[in-house]
Design an enzyme around this catalytic site. Structure first.
Site, PDB file in Angstrom:
ATOM      1  N   TYR A 136       0.826  -1.209   0.000  1.00  0.00           N
ATOM      2  CA  TYR A 136       0.000   0.000   0.000  1.00  0.00           C
ATOM      3  C   TYR A 136       0.858   1.256   0.000  1.00  0.00           C
ATOM      4  CZ  TYR A 136      -2.884   3.836   1.586  1.00  0.00           C
ATOM      5  OH  TYR A 136      -3.494   5.050   1.677  1.00  0.00           O
ATOM      6  N   ARG A 154     -11.287  31.382  47.524  1.00  0.00           N
ATOM      7  CA  ARG A 154     -11.229  30.235  48.422  1.00  0.00           C
ATOM      8  C   ARG A 154     -10.978  28.921  47.681  1.00  0.00           C
ATOM      9  NH1 ARG A 154     -16.394  28.105  51.363  1.00  0.00           N
ATOM     10  NH2 ARG A 154     -17.181  30.080  50.564  1.00  0.00           N
ATOM     11  N   GLY A 157      -5.800   5.529  -0.213  1.00  0.00           N
ATOM     12  CA  GLY A 157      -7.182   5.583   0.237  1.00  0.00           C
ATOM     13  C   GLY A 157      -8.053   4.629  -0.553  1.00  0.00           C
ATOM     14  N   ASN A 210       2.011  11.428   5.969  1.00  0.00           N
ATOM     15  CA  ASN A 210       1.066  10.584   6.702  1.00  0.00           C
ATOM     16  C   ASN A 210       1.453  10.565   8.174  1.00  0.00           C
ATOM     17  OD1 ASN A 210      -0.919   8.688   7.287  1.00  0.00           O
ATOM     18  ND2 ASN A 210      -0.608   7.636   5.338  1.00  0.00           N
TER      19      ASN A 210
END
Length: 515
Positions: A59, A287, A66, A201
Site C-alpha cells: 500500500y 477560596r 485511500g 502521513n
C-alpha cells in the site's frame, strides 16, 4: 524552562523533548542526526527497495491511496505517484501557520521518519534538516486537515518546497519554493517510492500546535498561582483556605501543589487575614483556587504525558519493519485520536484558568466585592473610568473561550469514499487550544495589572514574599495609574511578562521553584 541558548538538538527518533521542540521552533536551534542514525535509515530504505524488486504489492508504495488502494501502479509511474500525492494534497485554506508552528512541524516529522520505520532516502532526510538549519520555512495554510489519515494537507504544503514547488519564507521574504531553496543553497529532491506518503502521513500539524501549547500552559499554570496570590493579598484574602490540612483530606496532587504554591507565595504577608478576623469566608474565586487550578493541573498531567509519547512515536503508514522478521504493515498510527482528545482537554482546562481569573478581576474592580478598594481601582471615579474596560476585555476573551472549548474530537465526517470513515479532527482541536492559551495569557495579564493597582491602595510593604516579587516586576515598567491612560500599551507589557514566562522566572528567583 527550556535552555534558550541551546545551539544544537540531536534527533534519534526516541528522545526528543517538548523543550527540544521549543528550542528549534522558537529559538532556531540547529538540528543534527544522532550517531548511528544514518545506518538505521539506510536499512529501512533497503527493505523498501528489496520489496519493490520482489514485485510485492504494498500500500502506498506501488498502489494508489485511500479508496484507490486496489489500483496497482507500474514501476515507471512510482515517482509520479509520490509527486502527485503531494501536489494533490496541498490544498489547504485559511491563514498561514506561524513560523514557529512550521518549524515545529518540520522537526517533529524529521524525528519520526529517521526512526527507521518509514523507508525514506538519506537525501530526503538531509533536505528537511537543511531547511530547518538554514531557515527555509514552507508557507503552510492552517486549515484543511481532518486529523486522519494524518495531517495530509498541511504536511503536503510543508513538502512542496522540497520538490521545488509551493512557497517558502527565507530571510524574511516569501519566495517561490524552488527559488527559496536555491537561495539557501539546498538541492531539491525527487521523491521515490514510499517517500511522499512517509512525509505527509502523520500527526505533526496537530502536534506542532499541541506541543507549543503544552509548553506555554505549563508556565501559565504556575503563573496563574502567582497572579492569584497578588490578588489574594490585595483583597486581604483569608489564608486558612490554603491550610495544608484542608487539602490533605482531599489529596489530589494538583490541588495540593497549588495550595502549597499559594502558601509559599504569601509567606510573610501582613495583608492576608484569618478566618473570622474580618469575614468568615471568601468567595469561591479566592477560596477555591486550589480546587480549580488544581483540577486543571490534573488534566494537564494527562495531556503532557500524551504529547511526550507522541513526539517520539511513528505515525507513518505503512510501517517498515526491517528486522529478521521483516514486514511492511498497513495500520492506523496516523489517526490523531489520542492527540485530538488531549488537545480538546487542554483547551477545556486552560479555559477554566481564564474563567476564574476573570472572576477575580471582577472582584478587584467591583466596589461591592472588593473589600474597600475604590470602584474600578481609580481614585477619582466618574471623570476616570479606571480599570472598568479591561474587565470587559477579559469577559470577552473568556466568553470566546467557551465557544472554542467545545470539543472537536466528538465530530467525524467520513472521507475518501468512506474508506476513511472515522477521523479525529485533532488539528482543529489543537489549533483551538493554542488560541485558548493565548486568550488565557491575556486574561491573566489583565488580572496581574489590576492586582498590582489594587496593592497600591493597601500597604505594599506588607505583601507576601512572592506576591511582592510579582508586584515589583509590574512596577518596573507599568506605573500606578493615577488617572486614565491609553490602556493597551500597559496591558501589552504585562501580557509579555506572562507570555514569555518572565513573571515566573522573577518570582522563582525569590521563592524558589514552584510546583
Amino acid at each position: 524552562m527550556v535552555d534558550y541558548m541551546k545551539k544544537v538538538v540531536k534527533v534519534n527518533g526516541s528522545s526528543l523533548t517538548i523543550e527540544d521542540v521549543v528550542a528549534v521552533a522558537r529559538f532556531n536551534a540547529k538540528v543534527e542526526l544522532a550517531e548511528g542514525q544514518e545506518e538505521i535509515i539506510l536499512k529501512s530504505r533497503k527493505f523498501v527497495e528489496d520489496a519493490l524488486d520482489a514485485g510485492e504489492a504494498i500500500y502506498g508504495i506501488n498502489t494508489g491511496f485511500g479508496k484507490f488502494s486496489t489500483v496497482s501502479i507500474s514501476e515507471k509511474e512510482l515517482d509520479l505517484l509520490q509527486k502527485n500525492l503531494i501536489i494533490s494534497d496541498a490544498c489547504g485554506v485559511g491563514e498561514n501557520f506561524d513560523t514557529e508552528i512550521v518549524r515545529a512541524m518540520m522537526v517533529l516529522r524529521l524525528n519520526s521518519i529517521i526512526k527507521g520505520f518509514s523507508g525514506v532516502l538519506m537525501s530526503t532526510v538531509n533536505c528537511l534538516m537543511e531547511m530547518l538549519n538554514k531557515g527555509v520555512h514552507p508557507i503552510i495554510r492552517s486549515k484543511g486537515s481532518v486529523g486522519a489519515s494524518g495531517d495530509l494537507c498541511p504536511l503536503a504544503h510543508m513538502v512542496l518546497p522540497m520538490i521545488g514547488l509551493g512557497e517558502a519564507e527565507f530571510e524574511g521574504e516569501v519566495l517561490p519554493g524552488k527559488e527559496a531553496m536555491k537561495k539557501a543553497g539546498i538541492d531539491t529532491i525527487t521523491l521515490k517510492a514510499k517517500e511522499g506518503l512517509a512525509l505527509i502521513n502523520g500527526t505533526q500539524a496537530m502536534m506542532a500546535n499541541a506541543t507549543l501549547a503544552v509548553y506555554d500552559t505549563e508556565k501559565l499554570l504556575k503563573q496563574a498561582d502567582i497572579i492569584a496570590s497578588l490578588t489574594i493579598d490585595s483583597l486581604g484574602g483569608i489564608i486558612d483556605a490554603f491550610d495544608e490540612r484542608v487539602h490533605l483530606v482531599r489529596p489530589h496532587k494538583g490541588q495540593l501543589d497549588t495550595a502549597q504554591n499559594i502558601r509559599n507565595l504569601l509567606k510573610d504577608s501582613k495583608l492576608v487575614t484569618k478566618q473570622g478576623e474580618v469575614r468568615m469566608q471568601d468567595s469561591y474565586s479566592l477560596r477555591c483556587i486550589p480546587q480549580v487550578h488544581g483540577g486543571s493541573r490534573l488534566a494537564f498531567d494527562y495531556v503532557k504525558q500524551t504529547i511526550e509519547t507522541e513526539i517520539n512515536s511513528v505515525t507513518d503508514n505503512p510501517l517498515i519493519f526491517s528486522g529478521e522478521d521483516g514486514a511492511c504493515i498497513s495500520g492506523g498510527n496516523f489517526h490523531g485520536q489520542p492527540i485530538a482528545i488531549a488537545a480538546d482537554t487542554l483547551g477545556i482546562l486552560v479555559s477554566e484558568i481564564a474563567n476564574i481569573s476573570e472572576r477575580r478581576i471582577e472582584k478587584l474592580v467591583n466596589p461591592a466585592l472588593s473589600h474597600g478598594l475604590p470602584a474600578f481601582l481609580v481614585k477619582h471615579g466618574g471623570v476616570n473610568d479606571g480599570f472598568m474596560i479591561p474587565q470587559y476585555v477579559a469577559a470577552a476573551l473568556v466568553s470566546e473561550n467557551k465557544v472554542l472549548a467545545h470539543p472537536a474530537c466528538v465530530d467525524s465526517i467520513p472521507t475518501s469514499a468512506n474508506q476513511e470513515d472515522h477521523v479525529s479532527m485533532g488539528t482543529i482541536g489543537a489549533r483551538k487550544a493554542r488560541t485558548i492559551v493565548d486568550h488565557a495569557q491575556h486574561v491573566l495579564s489583565i488580572e496581574l495589572l489590576c492586582a498590582a493597582q489594587a496593592a497600591d491602595f493597601r500597604e505594599v510593604e506588607k505583601l507576601g514574599k512572592g506576591s511582592r516579587a510579582a508586584y515589583d516586576l509590574v512596577r518596573e515598567s507599568v506605573d500606578f495609574m493615577e488617572n486614565d491612560v491609553v490602556f493597551y500599551p500597559e496591558m501589552d507589557k504585562t501580557f509579555e511578562m506572562v507570555k514569555s514566562g518572565k513573571l515566573l522566572d522573577k518570582v522563582e528567583e525569590v521563592v524558589g521553584k514552584l510546583n
